[in-house]
Design a protein around this motif. Structure first.
Motif, PDB file in Angstrom:
ATOM      1  N   ASP A 102       0.828  -1.210   0.000  1.00  0.00           N
ATOM      2  CA  ASP A 102       0.000   0.000   0.000  1.00  0.00           C
ATOM      3  C   ASP A 102       0.860   1.257   0.000  1.00  0.00           C
ATOM      4  OD1 ASP A 102       0.684   0.651   2.663  1.00  0.00           O
ATOM      5  OD2 ASP A 102      -1.257   0.102   3.489  1.00  0.00           O
ATOM      6  N   GLU A 103       0.197   2.407  -0.002  1.00  0.00           N
ATOM      7  CA  GLU A 103       0.891   3.700  -0.113  1.00  0.00           C
ATOM      8  C   GLU A 103       1.733   4.032   1.114  1.00  0.00           C
ATOM      9  OE1 GLU A 103      -3.087   4.484   1.765  1.00  0.00           O
ATOM     10  OE2 GLU A 103      -2.375   3.247   0.104  1.00  0.00           O
ATOM     11  N   ARG A 104       1.551   3.263   2.209  1.00  0.00           N
ATOM     12  CA  ARG A 104       2.356   3.466   3.418  1.00  0.00           C
ATOM     13  C   ARG A 104       3.519   2.477   3.488  1.00  0.00           C
ATOM     14  NH1 ARG A 104      -2.013   1.948   7.512  1.00  0.00           N
ATOM     15  NH2 ARG A 104      -1.985   0.292   5.977  1.00  0.00           N
ATOM     16  N   SER A 105       3.702   1.717   2.421  1.00  0.00           N
ATOM     17  CA  SER A 105       4.730   0.671   2.318  1.00  0.00           C
ATOM     18  C   SER A 105       4.454  -0.515   3.233  1.00  0.00           C
ATOM     19  CB  SER A 105       6.139   1.223   2.571  1.00  0.00           C
ATOM     20  OG  SER A 105       6.491   2.131   1.561  1.00  0.00           O
ATOM     21  N   GLU A 106       3.174  -0.802   3.462  1.00  0.00           N
ATOM     22  CA  GLU A 106       2.794  -1.998   4.212  1.00  0.00           C
ATOM     23  C   GLU A 106       2.620  -3.139   3.214  1.00  0.00           C
ATOM     24  OE1 GLU A 106      -0.445  -3.509   7.554  1.00  0.00           O
ATOM     25  OE2 GLU A 106      -0.205  -1.373   7.154  1.00  0.00           O
ATOM     26  N   LEU A 107       3.226  -4.289   3.519  1.00  0.00           N
ATOM     27  CA  LEU A 107       3.215  -5.442   2.622  1.00  0.00           C
ATOM     28  C   LEU A 107       2.140  -6.438   3.049  1.00  0.00           C
ATOM     29  CD1 LEU A 107       4.695  -6.804   0.206  1.00  0.00           C
ATOM     30  CD2 LEU A 107       6.148  -7.935   1.917  1.00  0.00           C
ATOM     31  N   TYR A 108       1.293  -6.818   2.102  1.00  0.00           N
ATOM     32  CA  TYR A 108       0.142  -7.678   2.367  1.00  0.00           C
ATOM     33  C   TYR A 108       0.215  -9.001   1.607  1.00  0.00           C
ATOM     34  CZ  TYR A 108      -2.192  -3.376   3.929  1.00  0.00           C
ATOM     35  OH  TYR A 108      -2.536  -2.219   4.573  1.00  0.00           O
ATOM     36  N   VAL A 109      -0.418 -10.006   2.178  1.00  0.00           N
ATOM     37  CA  VAL A 109      -0.795 -11.221   1.478  1.00  0.00           C
ATOM     38  C   VAL A 109      -2.245 -10.997   1.071  1.00  0.00           C
ATOM     39  CG1 VAL A 109      -1.223 -13.702   1.668  1.00  0.00           C
ATOM     40  CG2 VAL A 109       0.717 -12.680   2.870  1.00  0.00           C
ATOM     41  N   VAL A 110      -2.535 -11.173  -0.214  1.00  0.00           N
ATOM     42  CA  VAL A 110      -3.879 -10.898  -0.730  1.00  0.00           C
ATOM     43  C   VAL A 110      -4.417 -12.159  -1.386  1.00  0.00           C
ATOM     44  CG1 VAL A 110      -5.217  -9.491  -2.338  1.00  0.00           C
ATOM     45  CG2 VAL A 110      -3.274  -8.473  -1.115  1.00  0.00           C
ATOM     46  N   GLU A 111      -5.571 -12.580  -0.941  1.00  0.00           N
ATOM     47  CA  GLU A 111      -6.246 -13.749  -1.503  1.00  0.00           C
ATOM     48  C   GLU A 111      -7.729 -13.511  -1.286  1.00  0.00           C
ATOM     49  OE1 GLU A 111      -7.517 -16.637  -3.180  1.00  0.00           O
ATOM     50  OE2 GLU A 111      -5.470 -16.288  -3.770  1.00  0.00           O
ATOM     51  N   GLY A 112      -8.486 -14.485  -0.796  1.00  0.00           N
ATOM     52  CA  GLY A 112      -9.874 -14.281  -0.401  1.00  0.00           C
ATOM     53  C   GLY A 112      -9.917 -13.630   0.971  1.00  0.00           C
ATOM     54  N   PHE A 113      -8.761 -13.363   1.506  1.00  0.00           N
ATOM     55  CA  PHE A 113      -8.541 -12.708   2.798  1.00  0.00           C
ATOM     56  C   PHE A 113      -7.320 -11.806   2.622  1.00  0.00           C
ATOM     57  CE2 PHE A 113      -6.074 -16.549   2.545  1.00  0.00           C
ATOM     58  CZ  PHE A 113      -4.815 -16.132   2.938  1.00  0.00           C
ATOM     59  N   VAL A 114      -7.055 -10.973   3.599  1.00  0.00           N
ATOM     60  CA  VAL A 114      -5.846 -10.142   3.563  1.00  0.00           C
ATOM     61  C   VAL A 114      -5.141 -10.260   4.906  1.00  0.00           C
ATOM     62  CG1 VAL A 114      -4.933  -7.790   3.358  1.00  0.00           C
ATOM     63  CG2 VAL A 114      -6.828  -8.502   1.919  1.00  0.00           C
ATOM     64  N   SER A 115      -3.825 -10.445   4.842  1.00  0.00           N
ATOM     65  CA  SER A 115      -2.966 -10.454   6.021  1.00  0.00           C
ATOM     66  C   SER A 115      -1.812  -9.510   5.754  1.00  0.00           C
ATOM     67  CB  SER A 115      -2.411 -11.859   6.286  1.00  0.00           C
ATOM     68  OG  SER A 115      -3.452 -12.765   6.545  1.00  0.00           O
ATOM     69  N   THR A 116      -1.166  -9.037   6.820  1.00  0.00           N
ATOM     70  CA  THR A 116      -0.073  -8.093   6.637  1.00  0.00           C
ATOM     71  C   THR A 116       1.219  -8.578   7.281  1.00  0.00           C
ATOM     72  OG1 THR A 116       0.674  -5.821   7.000  1.00  0.00           O
ATOM     73  CG2 THR A 116      -0.809  -6.746   8.662  1.00  0.00           C
ATOM     74  N   PHE A 117       2.299  -8.346   6.576  1.00  0.00           N
ATOM     75  CA  PHE A 117       3.637  -8.566   7.127  1.00  0.00           C
ATOM     76  C   PHE A 117       4.120  -7.304   7.836  1.00  0.00           C
ATOM     77  CE2 PHE A 117       3.870 -11.958   3.875  1.00  0.00           C
ATOM     78  CZ  PHE A 117       4.296 -12.997   4.682  1.00  0.00           C
ATOM     79  N   GLY A 118       3.331  -6.226   7.754  1.00  0.00           N
ATOM     80  CA  GLY A 118       3.700  -4.967   8.388  1.00  0.00           C
ATOM     81  C   GLY A 118       4.386  -4.032   7.404  1.00  0.00           C
TER      82      GLY A 118
END
Length: 143
Positions: A102-118
Motif C-alpha cells: 500500500d501507499e504506506r509501504s505496508e506489505l500484504y498477502v492478498v487472496e480471499g482474505f488479507v494479512s499483513t507482514f507490516g
C-alpha cells in the motif's frame, strides 16, 4: 540480507519498472510512489525460500507484478474495503497467494482474505524469515 543478496538484490539497486506500471495500469491499478520505489529496488527478484521459519514455514516468493495479471479487480476491491491502495507486487508460495504493497509501504498477502507482514523494511524480514502475517480486519476502514 543474505537471502535477498543470493536472489540478486544489492543495496541501492534500482531497475526500470515502466513495463509493470503499464501492465498494472491496463488493469486499472495505479502504481503509487511507495510501490514504484519497492519495485525499483526489489522487482524481479525470486527467492527460493524453504524450511522452518520463526512462526510459519519459509516459503518461496517472486516479486514480479506480472505474476498478478488478471487479479487487478481483487486488488482494487481490497483497496476499497481497507481504505488503502494496494498495488500487486508479486506472489508467495509459487502463486498460491498474491503480495501487495500500500501507499504506506505496508506489505500484504492478498487472496480471499488479507494479512499483513507490516511496514517495510520489517515486512521483508518477516517474509524472508518465516513470520506469520497478521490477519487484517476488512471492516477496519481506518487501517
Amino acid at each position: 540480507m543474505v537471502t535477498l543478496t543470493k536472489a540478486g538484490w544489492l543495496p541501492e539497486r534500482s531497475i526500470q519498472i515502466d513495463h509493470w506500471t503499464a501492465l498494472l495500469g491496463a488493469e486499472g491499478v495505479k502504481v503509487h510512489a511507495a510501490a514504484a520505489a519497492f519495485l525499483a529496488e526489489f522487482g524481479g527478484l525470486t527467492v527460493e525460500n524453504g524450511g522452518p521459519g520463526i512462526t510459519r514455514a519459509r516459503e518461496p516468493f517472486a516479486l514480479d507484478p506480472e505474476e498478478c495479471v488478471g487479479e487487478g479487480d481483487r486488488f482494487l476491491d481490497w483497496s476499497q474495503d481497507l481504505g488503502h491502495q494496494i498495488v500487486p507486487v508479486g506472489v508467495l508460495d509459487h502463486g498460491r497467494f498474491f503480495l501487495g504493497l500500500d501507499e504506506r509501504s505496508e506489505l500484504y498477502v492478498v487472496e480471499g482474505f488479507v494479512s499483513t507482514f507490516g511496514p517495510m523494511p520489517l515486512a521483508m524480514d518477516r517474509l524472508v524469515l518465516g513470520v506469520m502475517p497478521e490477519a487484517v480486519d476488512e471492516t477496519a476502514a481506518d487501517r
